[in-house]
Write a protein that holds these residues in place. Structure first.
Motif, PDB file in Angstrom:
ATOM      1  N   PHE A 158      -7.915  -8.389  -1.169  1.00 43.62           N
ATOM      2  CA  PHE A 158      -6.905  -7.766  -0.311  1.00 43.62           C
ATOM      3  C   PHE A 158      -7.294  -6.336   0.020  1.00 43.62           C
ATOM      4  CE2 PHE A 158      -3.243  -5.009   0.193  1.00 43.62           C
ATOM      5  CZ  PHE A 158      -2.502  -5.669   1.162  1.00 43.62           C
ATOM      6  N   ASP A 159      -7.710  -5.579  -0.990  1.00 44.00           N
ATOM      7  CA  ASP A 159      -8.022  -4.173  -0.774  1.00 44.00           C
ATOM      8  C   ASP A 159      -9.228  -4.009   0.146  1.00 44.00           C
ATOM      9  OD1 ASP A 159      -6.013  -4.000  -2.635  1.00 44.00           O
ATOM     10  OD2 ASP A 159      -6.974  -2.422  -3.799  1.00 44.00           O
ATOM     11  N   GLU A 171     -10.193  -6.059   2.486  1.00 41.62           N
ATOM     12  CA  GLU A 171      -9.756  -6.393   3.844  1.00 41.62           C
ATOM     13  C   GLU A 171      -8.883  -5.291   4.430  1.00 41.62           C
ATOM     14  OE1 GLU A 171      -7.836 -10.160   3.472  1.00 41.62           O
ATOM     15  OE2 GLU A 171      -9.721 -11.289   3.470  1.00 41.62           O
ATOM     16  N   GLU A 172      -7.990  -4.731   3.609  1.00 41.02           N
ATOM     17  CA  GLU A 172      -7.107  -3.670   4.103  1.00 41.02           C
ATOM     18  C   GLU A 172      -7.917  -2.431   4.483  1.00 41.02           C
ATOM     19  OE1 GLU A 172      -3.357  -2.159   5.177  1.00 41.02           O
ATOM     20  OE2 GLU A 172      -3.994  -4.190   4.671  1.00 41.02           O
ATOM     21  N   PHE A 200      -8.164  -0.903   8.205  1.00 42.58           N
ATOM     22  CA  PHE A 200      -7.806   0.496   8.439  1.00 42.58           C
ATOM     23  C   PHE A 200      -8.932   1.237   9.161  1.00 42.58           C
ATOM     24  CE2 PHE A 200      -8.227   4.870   6.733  1.00 42.58           C
ATOM     25  CZ  PHE A 200      -7.145   5.444   7.375  1.00 42.58           C
ATOM     26  N   LYS A 228      -5.636  -5.362  12.630  1.00 42.07           N
ATOM     27  CA  LYS A 228      -4.878  -6.013  11.570  1.00 42.07           C
ATOM     28  C   LYS A 228      -5.836  -6.790  10.668  1.00 42.07           C
ATOM     29  CE  LYS A 228      -0.730  -4.917  13.169  1.00 42.07           C
ATOM     30  NZ  LYS A 228       0.219  -4.056  12.408  1.00 42.07           N
ATOM     31  N   ARG A 229      -5.414  -7.030   9.441  1.00 36.18           N
ATOM     32  CA  ARG A 229      -6.273  -7.786   8.522  1.00 36.18           C
ATOM     33  C   ARG A 229      -6.642  -9.148   9.089  1.00 36.18           C
ATOM     34  NH1 ARG A 229      -3.151  -8.946   3.957  1.00 36.18           N
ATOM     35  NH2 ARG A 229      -4.924 -10.106   3.155  1.00 36.18           N
ATOM     36  N   GLN A 289      -3.461   3.199  -1.101  1.00 32.27           N
ATOM     37  CA  GLN A 289      -2.536   3.868  -0.185  1.00 32.27           C
ATOM     38  C   GLN A 289      -2.929   5.320   0.076  1.00 32.27           C
ATOM     39  OE1 GLN A 289      -1.770   2.217  -2.945  1.00 32.27           O
ATOM     40  NE2 GLN A 289      -0.378   0.527  -2.418  1.00 32.27           N
ATOM     41  N   THR A 326      -5.732   5.008   2.817  1.00 31.38           N
ATOM     42  CA  THR A 326      -5.228   4.663   4.149  1.00 31.38           C
ATOM     43  C   THR A 326      -4.118   5.606   4.609  1.00 31.38           C
ATOM     44  OG1 THR A 326      -3.558   3.129   3.279  1.00 31.38           O
ATOM     45  CG2 THR A 326      -5.759   2.230   3.734  1.00 31.38           C
ATOM     46  N   GLU A 376       6.832   1.126   7.116  1.00 28.20           N
ATOM     47  CA  GLU A 376       5.502   1.684   6.876  1.00 28.20           C
ATOM     48  C   GLU A 376       5.689   3.165   6.613  1.00 28.20           C
ATOM     49  OE1 GLU A 376       1.269   2.529   9.173  1.00 28.20           O
ATOM     50  OE2 GLU A 376       2.411   0.715   9.678  1.00 28.20           O
TER      51      GLU A 376
END
Length: 281
Positions: free
Chosen positions: A25-26, A28-29, A33, A38-39, A68, A71, A80
């Motif tokens: 996940f990280d 891809e995020e 970013f 978007k992912r 966080q 990003t 958000e």
């Protein structure tokens, strides 16, 4: 597989080796970013558009800097939020706490329920309540100047009324009138510092984390503040650690003027927050 997806796969392995809890996940995020997509659209990035700054971001995450902070944003329920060094990063567990409070507010027979969020940090809780209970009046209190600056930016243009001050002595003008008090206070025992994930221990503000030998020092005083602010039969909602579910409800006992104290579990079935009702009609 395009170049970016291949790089994400390599980054996932690096982050996993570094002990990052959610490496795929990280990765891809971070890719999303850096590349401004978007992912779910990573596959649309052409090979010629690959941005090598992705690996700079991966190296920071590999060193256990919070995702966080890299990003500059955190997602909380439908929000958000701007976050970074100096403010507590909102966690998914708190979304369940807020969900309970929102359901309780919607069920109240009150035209404009009055809500106070103590220790607001980034403003996540207050903003979520204001967004999802449009008829509510929400006050948020934060002492730390760094965190307050983030809350101020996040709350800009919202209905949240932000206050800079000590949560324990805040808003005396609202004494006896508030329908619901909610807080994600500091609750980590000091002795658990070395056992914490580095993302929290090394990057979240200490003021938002630690609270005495058993982690409950602040909650004990917070209970008195909540009692002062609430109207008769008003509700308090307080997040706590998953090891404190047997202790926190006892703080909100009948001798102190509380009824219906109960503990609640999060989506992983761990004790996560306590609710209670102030005595009275």
């Amino acid at each position: 597989m395009n170049l970016l997806l291949a790089e994400v796969a390599q980054a996932t392995l690096r982050l996993a080796d570094a002990g990052v809890p959610s490496p795929r996940f990280d990765a891809e995020e971070l890719a999303a970013f850096v590349h401004g997509v978007k992912r779910g659209a990573l596959h649309t990035v052409a090979d010629g558009d690959f941005d090598a700054r992705f690996w700079e971001a991966v190296a920071r995450r590999e060193a256990r800097e919070p995702l966080q902070h890299i990003t500059g944003r955190a997602f909380f329920r439908y929000l958000e939020l701007e976050v970074g060094p100096g403010v507590f990063v909102p966690r998914p567990e708190t979304e369940v706490v807020v969900g309970w409070a929102i359901d309780a507010l919607r069920a109240m027979d009150v035209a404009e329920p009055l809500v106070v969020d103590l220790c607001t940090g980034s403003g996540a809780i207050a903003l979520a309540v204001a967004q999802e209970v449009p008829r509510s009046v929400v006050h948020a209190v934060e002492l730390d100047p760094g965190a307050y600056a983030y809350a101020e930016r996040n709350a800009s243009g919202s209905r949240v009324i932000l206050h800079r001050g000590d949560a324990l002595s805040a808003l005396p003008q609202l004494d006896g009138t508030v329908d619901l008090v909610i807080s994600n206070p500091p609750y980590v025992p000091l002795e658990e510092r070395d056992e914490m994930a580095p993302e929290a221990r090394d990057h979240d503000p200490e003021l938002a984390l630690f609270s005495g030998p058993d982690g409950l020092d602040f909650i004990r005083v917070l209970a008195k503040t909540a009692y002062r602010l609430l109207r008769p039969a008003g509700l308090v909602v307080v997040e706590h650690a998953d090891t404190q579910g047997g202790a926190v409800p006892w703080i909100f006992n009948e001798e102190a003027g509380w009824v219906d104290a109960a503990d609640h579990r999060d989506l992983t079935n761990r004790p996560r927050f306590t609710t209670a009702r102030k005595e009275g009609a």
